[in-house]
Design a protein around this motif. Structure first.
Motif, mmCIF file in Angstrom:
data_model
loop_
_atom_site.group_PDB
_atom_site.id
_atom_site.type_symbol
_atom_site.label_atom_id
_atom_site.label_comp_id
_atom_site.label_asym_id
_atom_site.label_seq_id
_atom_site.Cartn_x
_atom_site.Cartn_y
_atom_site.Cartn_z
ATOM 1 N N GLU A 7 -26.134 5.086 -55.482
ATOM 2 C CA GLU A 7 -25.829 4.582 -54.187
ATOM 3 C C GLU A 7 -24.569 5.417 -53.569
ATOM 4 O O GLU A 7 -24.544 5.581 -52.367
ATOM 5 N N MET A 8 -23.706 5.721 -54.448
ATOM 6 C CA MET A 8 -22.514 6.382 -53.777
ATOM 7 C C MET A 8 -22.753 7.750 -53.254
ATOM 8 O O MET A 8 -21.944 8.212 -52.349
ATOM 9 N N THR A 40 -21.951 5.362 -58.879
ATOM 10 C CA THR A 40 -23.509 5.271 -59.093
ATOM 11 C C THR A 40 -24.142 6.159 -58.187
ATOM 12 O O THR A 40 -23.604 6.888 -57.066
ATOM 13 N N ILE A 87 -32.715 12.429 -55.603
ATOM 14 C CA ILE A 87 -31.816 11.885 -54.732
ATOM 15 C C ILE A 87 -30.903 13.286 -54.204
ATOM 16 O O ILE A 87 -30.751 13.409 -52.975
ATOM 17 N N GLN A 91 -25.059 8.505 -51.518
ATOM 18 C CA GLN A 91 -25.442 8.410 -49.797
ATOM 19 C C GLN A 91 -24.593 8.102 -49.208
ATOM 20 O O GLN A 91 -24.118 8.631 -47.731
ATOM 21 N N LEU A 92 -23.523 7.384 -49.735
ATOM 22 C CA LEU A 92 -22.203 6.906 -48.825
ATOM 23 C C LEU A 92 -21.135 8.137 -48.574
ATOM 24 O O LEU A 92 -20.427 8.222 -47.475
#
Length: 344
Positions: A258-259, A256, A294, A261-262
């Motif tokens: 969100e991954m 996703t 992003i 950024q991690l």
């Protein structure tokens, strides 16, 4: 069996299936008490002789039908084996006997890479090639999917993935010029200890004098990842060696937004489902624009994969996607395609 030992067994060459010998069994649960036949027992070790591969196959079937095999560890060879560390789960042996020719090919077969071009959308040059594992034996034509399926069922998943990485690095020599990237798939589930398990790959890079900066290791099977911190540790191990990393199938399952950024990969590959007819679908366009926003903020290059239509390529170019890959650009081939029809 500890994780490090397990990883070494699964990366090593499998023991050959002998025409005759002993089936050595480590049975912590005493599951073999129902087995009728001739065998020797020394504590929790059992030794069952067999006189042919057919007899071994029948013995395996009998044990599976009459005993609890869930925790049995086994080894088959000419002599009795008392070293627990070299034994494998019973299910692996069963599958290795049933798929002996494929197991032999995984162990010592001839592998090659096919190359699929990756286009730089900023200047229409070839940015790199994805290396895809293929059989190099014209008499042993098997799909990569089937090969990896057998490798998984026989406990040779790590070995095959290691061979695929080595083949990709080796195939680059005399095929791809320095400065052009090689995108190489790898399976995180086959790497138990990044610092230890990736030594072989790094030694291959040194052996063939390949510039680490030209290698991009690409995470596949992202839907199976459950430990994000561990995956980050693997990616950082590659990065410390001067290589780049890519996250595949962004938008699908685990991968996703969100991954990003991690994990902070160097590249993200957009799943085909968001590229197909993206020129006509406003929801896909919104998703792609979000990815670009992003990725740009983090300095990540975006690769659109699965492009099969000129209109899809044109849309990706219009929103300044960095890279593109797909059948419209070029199919995988034994030699890198020299592209010129996109130079405009």
């Amino acid at each position: 069996m500890d994780t490090q030992t397990k990883s070494c067994i699964e990366c090593g060459l499998p023991f050959p299936i002998r025409d005759s010998g002993f089936l050595s069994i480590f049975d912590q649960k005493q599951a073999l008490h129902n087995l009728n036949g001739v065998y020797e027992q020394e504590g929790d070790l059992y030794y069952v002789p067999y006189v042919s591969k057919q007899a071994l196959s029948q013995l395996i079937s009998t044990i599976e039908e009459t005993c609890d095999v869930s925790e049995l560890m086994v080894f088959t060879g000419k002599y009795k084996v008392r070293n627990h560390a070299v034994m494998i789960p019973f299910g692996y042996l069963r599958e290795r006997v049933e798929n002996e020719s494929l197991v032999q090919f995984i162990s010592s077969g001839n592998f090659i890479s096919h190359f699929q071009p990756i286009l730089n959308l900023k200047d229409s040059s070839i940015y790199g090639y994805e290396s895809l594992l293929r059989s190099g034996d014209e008499h042993f034509n098997i799909s990569p999917g089937q090969l990896f399926q057998v490798a998984q069922s026989t406990g040779l998943f790590s070995l095959l993935d290691q061979k695929a990485r080595e083949t990709a690095v080796q195939s680059r020599v005399n095929n791809i010029q320095e400065g052009v990237k090689s995108f190489i798939n790898f399976l995180p589930s086959t790497i138990y200890n990044p610092d230890f398990c990736l030594r072989h790959t790094f030694s291959v890079v040194e052996k063939y004098n390949v510039n680490p900066e030209d290698l991009v290791f690409e995470v596949v099977e992202t839907e199976k990842i459950t430990d994000v911190d561990y995956l980050k540790k693997i990616l950082n191990t590659y990065k410390r060696s001067g290589m780049k990393v890519a996250l595949d199938d962004v938008g699908s399952g685990f991968a996703t937004l969100e991954m990003l950024q991690l994990l902070q990969p160097d590249y993200v590959k957009i799943d085909r489902q968001y590229i197909s007819y993206c020129d006509q679908d406003s929801e896909k366009q919104q998703f792609l624009q979000n990815v670009m926003h992003i990725a740009n903020s983090m300095g990540i290059k975006v690769l659109a994969e699965g492009i099969e239509r000129e209109e899809e390529l044109a849309y990706c170019r219009s929103i300044r996607v960095d890279l593109a890959q797909g059948y419209f650009i070029g199919k995988p081939a034994p030699k890198p395609l020299q592209m010129n029809r996109f130079l405009y």
